[in-house]
Design an enzyme around this catalytic site. Structure first.
Site, short mmCIF file in Angstrom:
data_model
loop_
_atom_site.label_atom_id
_atom_site.label_comp_id
_atom_site.label_asym_id
_atom_site.label_seq_id
_atom_site.Cartn_x
_atom_site.Cartn_y
_atom_site.Cartn_z
N ASP A 172 0.84 -1.19 0.00
CA ASP A 172 0.00 0.00 0.00
C ASP A 172 0.88 1.24 0.00
OD1 ASP A 172 -2.89 1.12 0.59
OD2 ASP A 172 -1.51 2.19 1.91
N TYR A 227 3.85 9.49 0.27
CA TYR A 227 4.84 8.80 1.09
C TYR A 227 6.26 9.06 0.60
CZ TYR A 227 0.66 6.19 2.56
OH TYR A 227 -0.59 5.83 3.01
N LYS A 260 -2.04 5.98 -4.39
CA LYS A 260 -3.07 6.98 -4.08
C LYS A 260 -2.82 8.29 -4.82
CE LYS A 260 -3.37 4.97 0.53
NZ LYS A 260 -2.03 4.37 0.62
N HIS A 274 -6.75 9.82 -2.14
CA HIS A 274 -6.17 9.78 -0.79
C HIS A 274 -7.03 10.52 0.25
CE1 HIS A 274 -1.96 9.37 1.25
NE2 HIS A 274 -2.92 9.19 2.12
#
Length: 319
Positions: free
Chosen positions: A43, A48, A77, A110
């Site tokens: 994921d 990130y 996302k 997101h």
């Protein structure tokens, strides 16, 4: 490996590995080692900032013949800065290139908030503020505009399924009025301090699979030095969780994850410890008694940690 059948017909592993806060320096090795242990779902997200490194770990595992691409379920996302309809496909293609793959198994919105566009050549990932500091500006893109662009991403084969994250009930119901492609998944903060039973009921009623993030409650946010998390009793040490763990002869972490999976949710924990990495994967092959599941749910405090209100002072999406 246990899986959940999505409304698109695809099978999604019920236990995956979450890439939030995985350091760039170790991300490739972390992903590679997780594949080696048995993880198949990863994921990730633009925000990130480690998708290139995650892709390197995947590429290494594939090159060595450990897995094939089709054995993996890769999730990413859409970040808030790219909600404008003409930006969604472009950024999805960039993220695919970063991963070094041709398609995402699942591509998710997101957060349900559109921010002013930041060109990736200026700063990537862009974060919340348009200036990279504290100037948070919204864009005029509606969720409908963004979702229709997400549907195009799916139609073009860039994602096999599309979904949403951090959406509340009324917004989901509104989205379903115009969606040609229904969300396959809803990813939410979910732990014994934030159970959200009515949101889970809505998702089930609408055939939307739910993935829980931050399954260990305050744990992930203590690492970020957030006072709210520091002031909250650690779930690993909570008497209710510890007692159930002793009863089923599992770790408190496994009990927290099984509380979710036994109730039909998917989970995406992470760990850098090889032993815990394996333990987190083994959370679909034992059962917790019904009364103990209810006792865990009874710890609900409606306590949300991932709330932009708390760390931005604006974007009150959970108001």
């Amino acid at each position: 490996m246990a899986s959940i059948k999505l409304n698109t017909g695809h099978d999604m592993p019920q236990v995956g590995f979450g890439l939030w806060k995985v350091a760039n320096a170790t991300c490739a090795d972390t992903v590679y080692n997780a594949i080696k242990v048995g993880y198949r779902l990863f994921d990730g997200a633009c925000d990130y900032g480690n998708e290139t490194e995650a892709g390197e770990g995947v590429a290494r595992a594939i090159k060595e013949g450990m897995v094939k691409r089709e054995d993996l379920f890769i999730v990413s996302k859409l970040w808030n800065s790219f909600h404008d309809g003409d930006q969604v496909e472009k950024i999805c293609r960039k993220q695919l290139a970063d991963w070094g793959i041709d398609y995402f198994d699942l591509y998710i919105v997101h957060f349900p908030v559109a921010l002013k566009y930041v060109d990736p050549s200026v700063r990537y990932p862009p974060g919340w503020a348009v200036d990279g500091k504290d100037d948070v500006q919204t864009s005029n893109a509606s969720i409908q505009e963004t979702w229709q662009a997400m549907e195009t991403v799916k139609e073009k084969g860039l994602a096999k399924s599309i979904g949403v994250s951090n959406f509340q009930g009324s917004l989901i119901l509104d989205l379903l009025r115009y969606a040609k492609v229904r969300p396959a998944t809803l990813q939410i903060e979910h732990h014994p301090y934030l159970v959200q039973p009515t949101l889970l009921a809505l998702a089930k009623e609408q055939g939307i699979a739910v993935t829980a993030y931050s399954s260990f409650g305050p744990q992930s946010f203590i690492e970020l030095e957030w006072q709210k998390a520091k002031d909250t009793p650690v779930l690993f040490e909570h008497p209710v969780i510890v007692a159930i763990a002793e009863k089923v002869k599992k770790t408190p972490a496994q009990v927290l994850l099984r509380w979710a999976t036994q109730r039909g949710l998917a989970v995406i924990p992470k760990s850098n410890d090889p032993k815990r990495l394996l333990q987190n994967l083994e959370v679909t092959d034992f059962d917790i008694a019904d009364e103990d599941l209810k006792a865990i749910s009874g710890l609900d405090r409606h306590l949300r940690f991932n709330n932009p209100t708390d760390y931005l002072g604006t974007l009150h999406i959970f108001a």
